[in-house]
Design a protein around this motif. Structure first.
Motif, PDB file in Angstrom:
ATOM      1  N   ALA A  41      28.247  10.194 -18.257  1.00  0.00           N
ATOM      2  CA  ALA A  41      28.825  11.728 -17.524  1.00  0.00           C
ATOM      3  C   ALA A  41      29.979  12.288 -18.532  1.00  0.00           C
ATOM      4  O   ALA A  41      30.086  13.654 -18.928  1.00  0.00           O
ATOM      5  N   VAL A  42      30.860  11.487 -18.968  1.00  0.00           N
ATOM      6  CA  VAL A  42      32.178  11.951 -19.620  1.00  0.00           C
ATOM      7  C   VAL A  42      31.727  12.371 -21.130  1.00  0.00           C
ATOM      8  O   VAL A  42      31.997  13.416 -21.656  1.00  0.00           O
ATOM      9  N   ILE A  43      30.707  11.442 -21.853  1.00  0.00           N
ATOM     10  CA  ILE A  43      30.190  11.879 -23.006  1.00  0.00           C
ATOM     11  C   ILE A  43      29.419  13.144 -22.931  1.00  0.00           C
ATOM     12  O   ILE A  43      29.727  14.136 -23.922  1.00  0.00           O
ATOM     13  N   ILE A  44      28.532  13.478 -21.986  1.00  0.00           N
ATOM     14  CA  ILE A  44      27.629  14.518 -22.024  1.00  0.00           C
ATOM     15  C   ILE A  44      28.789  15.973 -21.722  1.00  0.00           C
ATOM     16  O   ILE A  44      28.467  16.768 -22.129  1.00  0.00           O
ATOM     17  N   THR A  45      29.610  15.699 -20.758  1.00  0.00           N
ATOM     18  CA  THR A  45      30.678  16.724 -20.459  1.00  0.00           C
ATOM     19  C   THR A  45      31.456  17.042 -21.811  1.00  0.00           C
ATOM     20  O   THR A  45      31.641  18.379 -22.177  1.00  0.00           O
ATOM     21  N   VAL A  46      31.969  15.971 -22.529  1.00  0.00           N
ATOM     22  CA  VAL A  46      32.723  16.396 -23.765  1.00  0.00           C
ATOM     23  C   VAL A  46      31.891  17.155 -24.942  1.00  0.00           C
ATOM     24  O   VAL A  46      32.322  18.092 -25.439  1.00  0.00           O
ATOM     25  N   VAL A  47      30.612  16.537 -24.912  1.00  0.00           N
ATOM     26  CA  VAL A  47      29.698  17.239 -25.982  1.00  0.00           C
ATOM     27  C   VAL A  47      29.340  18.626 -25.516  1.00  0.00           C
ATOM     28  O   VAL A  47      29.510  19.470 -26.300  1.00  0.00           O
ATOM     29  N   ALA A  48      29.129  18.956 -24.084  1.00  0.00           N
ATOM     30  CA  ALA A  48      29.015  20.211 -23.665  1.00  0.00           C
ATOM     31  C   ALA A  48      30.083  21.144 -23.857  1.00  0.00           C
ATOM     32  O   ALA A  48      30.074  22.562 -24.303  1.00  0.00           O
ATOM     33  N   LEU A  49      31.345  20.938 -23.576  1.00  0.00           N
ATOM     34  CA  LEU A  49      32.585  21.541 -23.827  1.00  0.00           C
ATOM     35  C   LEU A  49      32.817  21.816 -25.471  1.00  0.00           C
ATOM     36  O   LEU A  49      33.353  22.990 -25.519  1.00  0.00           O
ATOM     37  N   LEU A  50      32.768  20.745 -26.048  1.00  0.00           N
ATOM     38  CA  LEU A  50      33.137  21.094 -27.550  1.00  0.00           C
ATOM     39  C   LEU A  50      32.041  21.208 -28.393  1.00  0.00           C
ATOM     40  O   LEU A  50      32.253  21.631 -29.651  1.00  0.00           O
ATOM     41  N   GLY A  51      30.623  21.212 -28.128  1.00  0.00           N
ATOM     42  CA  GLY A  51      29.726  21.518 -28.878  1.00  0.00           C
ATOM     43  C   GLY A  51      29.677  22.866 -29.465  1.00  0.00           C
ATOM     44  O   GLY A  51      29.345  23.105 -30.589  1.00  0.00           O
ATOM     45  N   THR A  52      29.760  24.074 -28.930  1.00  0.00           N
ATOM     46  CA  THR A  52      29.965  25.307 -29.447  1.00  0.00           C
ATOM     47  C   THR A  52      31.097  25.496 -30.502  1.00  0.00           C
ATOM     48  O   THR A  52      30.988  26.015 -31.515  1.00  0.00           O
ATOM     49  N   ARG A  53      32.351  24.680 -29.985  1.00  0.00           N
ATOM     50  CA  ARG A  53      33.216  24.802 -31.047  1.00  0.00           C
ATOM     51  C   ARG A  53      33.086  24.069 -32.367  1.00  0.00           C
ATOM     52  O   ARG A  53      33.527  24.698 -33.513  1.00  0.00           O
ATOM     53  N   ILE A  54      32.385  23.095 -32.252  1.00  0.00           N
ATOM     54  CA  ILE A  54      31.948  22.246 -33.579  1.00  0.00           C
ATOM     55  C   ILE A  54      30.943  22.993 -34.314  1.00  0.00           C
ATOM     56  O   ILE A  54      31.025  23.106 -35.412  1.00  0.00           O
ATOM     57  N   THR A  55      30.156  23.604 -33.665  1.00  0.00           N
ATOM     58  CA  THR A  55      28.908  24.202 -34.272  1.00  0.00           C
ATOM     59  C   THR A  55      29.708  25.308 -35.096  1.00  0.00           C
ATOM     60  O   THR A  55      29.317  25.553 -36.388  1.00  0.00           O
ATOM     61  N   ALA A  56      30.557  26.156 -34.495  1.00  0.00           N
ATOM     62  CA  ALA A  56      31.160  27.263 -35.034  1.00  0.00           C
ATOM     63  C   ALA A  56      31.928  26.812 -36.341  1.00  0.00           C
ATOM     64  O   ALA A  56      32.200  27.504 -37.313  1.00  0.00           O
ATOM     65  N   LEU A  57      32.581  25.628 -36.271  1.00  0.00           N
ATOM     66  CA  LEU A  57      33.374  24.949 -37.400  1.00  0.00           C
ATOM     67  C   LEU A  57      32.607  24.782 -38.649  1.00  0.00           C
ATOM     68  O   LEU A  57      32.922  25.144 -39.460  1.00  0.00           O
ATOM     69  N   PHE A  58      31.508  24.326 -38.284  1.00  0.00           N
ATOM     70  CA  PHE A  58      30.577  23.733 -39.427  1.00  0.00           C
ATOM     71  C   PHE A  58      30.011  25.002 -39.890  1.00  0.00           C
ATOM     72  O   PHE A  58      29.744  25.253 -41.244  1.00  0.00           O
ATOM     73  N   GLN A  59      29.720  26.029 -38.949  1.00  0.00           N
ATOM     74  CA  GLN A  59      29.314  27.294 -39.552  1.00  0.00           C
ATOM     75  C   GLN A  59      30.125  28.050 -40.540  1.00  0.00           C
ATOM     76  O   GLN A  59      29.663  28.554 -41.546  1.00  0.00           O
ATOM     77  N   GLY A  60      31.530  27.810 -40.082  1.00  0.00           N
ATOM     78  CA  GLY A  60      32.441  28.363 -40.804  1.00  0.00           C
ATOM     79  C   GLY A  60      32.540  27.895 -42.356  1.00  0.00           C
ATOM     80  O   GLY A  60      32.782  28.569 -43.310  1.00  0.00           O
ATOM     81  N   VAL A  61      32.396  26.596 -42.256  1.00  0.00           N
ATOM     82  CA  VAL A  61      32.519  25.699 -43.427  1.00  0.00           C
ATOM     83  C   VAL A  61      31.522  26.014 -44.477  1.00  0.00           C
ATOM     84  O   VAL A  61      31.454  26.317 -45.625  1.00  0.00           O
ATOM     85  N   ALA A  62      30.268  26.267 -43.546  1.00  0.00           N
ATOM     86  CA  ALA A  62      28.974  26.451 -44.457  1.00  0.00           C
ATOM     87  C   ALA A  62      28.946  28.025 -44.879  1.00  0.00           C
ATOM     88  O   ALA A  62      28.598  28.180 -46.191  1.00  0.00           O
ATOM     89  N   ASP A  63      29.633  28.692 -44.488  1.00  0.00           N
ATOM     90  CA  ASP A  63      29.642  30.301 -44.903  1.00  0.00           C
ATOM     91  C   ASP A  63      30.823  30.228 -46.145  1.00  0.00           C
ATOM     92  O   ASP A  63      30.472  30.949 -47.000  1.00  0.00           O
ATOM     93  N   GLU A  64      31.767  29.505 -46.098  1.00  0.00           N
ATOM     94  CA  GLU A  64      32.839  29.575 -47.037  1.00  0.00           C
ATOM     95  C   GLU A  64      32.246  28.734 -48.347  1.00  0.00           C
ATOM     96  O   GLU A  64      32.603  29.278 -49.365  1.00  0.00           O
ATOM     97  N   LEU A  65      31.205  27.882 -48.274  1.00  0.00           N
ATOM     98  CA  LEU A  65      30.455  27.505 -49.353  1.00  0.00           C
ATOM     99  C   LEU A  65      29.525  28.181 -50.016  1.00  0.00           C
ATOM    100  O   LEU A  65      29.449  28.196 -50.989  1.00  0.00           O
TER     101      LEU A  65
END
Length: 65
Positions: A41-65
């Protein structure tokens, strides 16, 4: 104490240990099951809360490349 009486006491002791041990094993299995469920339950909650932030971070890195 006769050999028969000693044998019966020994048999009762063995049987008591086996039945009492099975209660502890069952309780331990339930406790481990609850711990695994809580960790999941803790893992699912953390992934749900941080999932969009991590996706945005990787998308920002991909856009810079």
């Amino acid at each position: 104490m006769s050999p028969t009486t000693a044998y019966l006491f020994n048999l009762i002791s063995i049987l008591r240990g086996r039945f009492e041990g099975s209660k502890e094993r069952g309780a331990t299995a339930v406790e481990y099951g609850l711990m695994v469920g809580l960790i999941a339950a803790v893992i699912i909650t953390v992934v749900a809360l941080l999932g969009t932030r991590i996706t945005a971070l990787f998308q920002g890195v991909a856009d810079e490349l």
